[in-house]
Design an enzyme around this catalytic site. Structure first.
Site, PDB file in Angstrom:
ATOM      1  CD  GLU A  46     -22.517  -1.871  31.490  1.00  9.67           C
ATOM      2  OE1 GLU A  46     -21.510  -1.569  30.862  1.00  9.67           O
ATOM      3  OE2 GLU A  46     -22.532  -2.826  32.294  1.00  9.67           O
TER       4      GLU A  46
ATOM      5  CG  HIS B   6     -19.974  -5.234  31.022  1.00  6.37           C
ATOM      6  ND1 HIS B   6     -20.087  -4.151  31.856  1.00  6.37           N
ATOM      7  CD2 HIS B   6     -18.688  -5.654  31.182  1.00  6.37           C
ATOM      8  CE1 HIS B   6     -18.942  -3.928  32.472  1.00  6.37           C
ATOM      9  NE2 HIS B   6     -18.081  -4.838  32.079  1.00  6.37           N
TER      10      HIS B   6
ATOM     11  CB  SER C 103     -14.128 -10.381  32.625  1.00  5.87           C
ATOM     12  OG  SER C 103     -15.381 -10.094  33.223  1.00  5.87           O
TER      13      SER C 103
ATOM     14  CG  ASP D 138     -18.264  -5.756  26.325  1.00  4.25           C
ATOM     15  OD1 ASP D 138     -19.262  -6.449  26.022  1.00  4.25           O
ATOM     16  OD2 ASP D 138     -17.491  -6.054  27.257  1.00  4.25           O
TER      17      ASP D 138
ATOM     18  NE  ARG E 203     -16.710  -0.245  34.820  1.00  2.42           N
ATOM     19  CZ  ARG E 203     -16.232  -1.487  34.652  1.00  2.42           C
ATOM     20  NH1 ARG E 203     -16.136  -2.013  33.446  1.00  2.42           N
ATOM     21  NH2 ARG E 203     -15.878  -2.221  35.689  1.00  2.42           N
TER      22      ARG E 203
ATOM     23  CB  ILE F  88      -7.046  -4.105  29.146  1.00  2.04           C
ATOM     24  CG1 ILE F  88      -7.449  -4.990  30.342  1.00  2.04           C
ATOM     25  CG2 ILE F  88      -7.995  -4.335  27.962  1.00  2.04           C
ATOM     26  CD1 ILE F  88      -8.734  -4.601  31.023  1.00  2.04           C
TER      27      ILE F  88
HETATM   28  C1  DGY Z   1     -14.158  -5.299  35.019  1.00  7.13           C
HETATM   29  O1  DGY Z   1     -13.574  -6.138  35.705  1.00  7.13           O
HETATM   30  O2  DGY Z   1     -14.069  -4.091  35.257  1.00  7.13           O
HETATM   31  C2  DGY Z   1     -14.959  -5.803  33.884  1.00  7.13           C
HETATM   32  O3  DGY Z   1     -15.626  -4.804  33.236  1.00  7.13           O
HETATM   33  C3  DGY Z   1     -15.898  -6.867  34.361  1.00  7.13           C
HETATM   34  O4  DGY Z   1     -16.373  -7.578  33.278  1.00  7.13           O
END
Ligand code: DGY
Length: 318
Positions: free
Chosen positions: A266, A284, A287, A261, A237, A157
């Site tokens: 959460e 969040h 994805s 995000d 996270r 990422i």
């Molecule tokens: C993950 O896959 O860890 C993402 O945070 C899910 O949205």
């Protein structure tokens, strides 16, 4: 006999249909977030669990699972919600869904950077309330061109974000457990510690996994390393940020703005962020595209399928 698989959260329909063809599945049609107690009760007689990041599968839960459970396939790349070491001790495989969510998450990382730098939260509020007028100095933000982006965690990422950010004219710096090859580095500058990275980060994007080492890595002390008026964003996270310290840094303007995000605890969000107009916050969504969520669930299903068919699995993390 078909394997029995508990799918803890609602998936997109095509994914649920595929799972139902492969196994005897228990779906969660109301999409309730199961308590730990309910999760343990529901797994009785099951062979595997397709879990999601909202399931807190800690050591206590792992040790209370029936011995029939052989795999926990997490519908996420992050797996901080599962005590994979405890699972390993019980010989329960834990798998995740890397790769397929890289681009979608990097897009949200870029959105956080743009939103925080260009004061999107304040702009949206003015526009929605129709209480604005254009002027030369109205909502002046920070431009990305020529600014330095620090990426904490240069995995898939982080690298996808680096590519996007370069096209915005940003200069890329990073910190990673190990230095990347020149091919993967693509001109980004490696820093051997966080102090060095943070001190050149006009903007920081947190892209690293949540581990014991990265917990609260942004705290009162490390916030001091940043240039005054830096921007911090987090697409990984919430565990990585000491929220109290962060909110104080926003109030004092040491940190100009934040883009988030993900959050500790959460779906709760620290009140300090909710009160701060300079906080650009999303629920969040990393994805959350149809393409990516479909691919993630597909991979989580394939991980279980592969595990039971050939006894091992590419995406096993323990
Ligand atoms: C993950 O896959 O860890 C993402 O945070 C899910 O949205």
């Amino acid at each position: 006999m078909k394997k029995k698989i508990l799918i803890t959260r609602k998936l997109l329909r095509a994914n649920e249909e595929r799972a139902a063809k492969l196994w005897d599945v228990k779906l969660n049609l109301n999409d309730e977030v199961y308590s730990q107690k309910k999760l343990i009760e529901l797994t009785q007689g099951f062979d595997g669990i397709l879990s999601s990041l909202t399931d807190k599968i800690d050591e206590k839960v792992i040790n209370s699972l029936p011995s029939s459970v052989k795999i926990i396939s997490n519908f996420a790349v992050g797996f901080g919600n599962i005590d994979h070491e405890a699972a390993k001790k019980r010989n329960i495989a834990v798998t995740n869904t890397p790769d397929v969510l890289t681009d979608a998450t990097a897009e949200i990382a870029m959105l956080l950077i743009l939103g925080a730098c260009r004061r999107a939260n304040e702009g949206i509020n003015y526009a929605r309330n129709e209480n604005w007028k254009w002027s030369a100095d109205f909502l002046i933000g920070k431009q990305l061109t020529g600014s330095r982006l620090g990426i904490l965690g240069m995995g898939r990422i982080g690298r996808a974000l680096a590519k996007l950010a370069k096209s915005f004219g940003m200069e890329i710096h990073y910190r990673n457990r190990s230095r990347l090859s020149p091919k993967l580095e693509m001109g980004a500058k490696y820093h051997k510690d966080i102090k060095s990275l943070f001190s050149v980060s006009d903007v920081l994007s947190i892209c690293c996994p949540a581990t014991k080492e990265t917990k609260d890595i942004i705290n009162k002390e490390t916030l001091e390393y940043f240039p005054s008026g830096a921007i911090i964003t987090n697409v990984a996270r919430g565990d990585m940020i000491d929220d109290e310290a962060m909110v104080q840094a926003l109030i004092s303007r040491k940190i100009y703005a934040i883009g988030l995000d993900v959050y500790k605890g959460e779906p709760k969000i620290h009140q300090g962020y909710l009160n701060q107009p300079t906080a650009f916050i999303l629920p969040h969504l990393g994805s959350a595209t149809k393409k990516t969520r479909t691919a993630m669930a597909d991979l989580a299903i394939s991980n279980i399928d592969e595990f039971f068919r050939i006894g091992k699995c590419r995406n096993r993390i323990n």
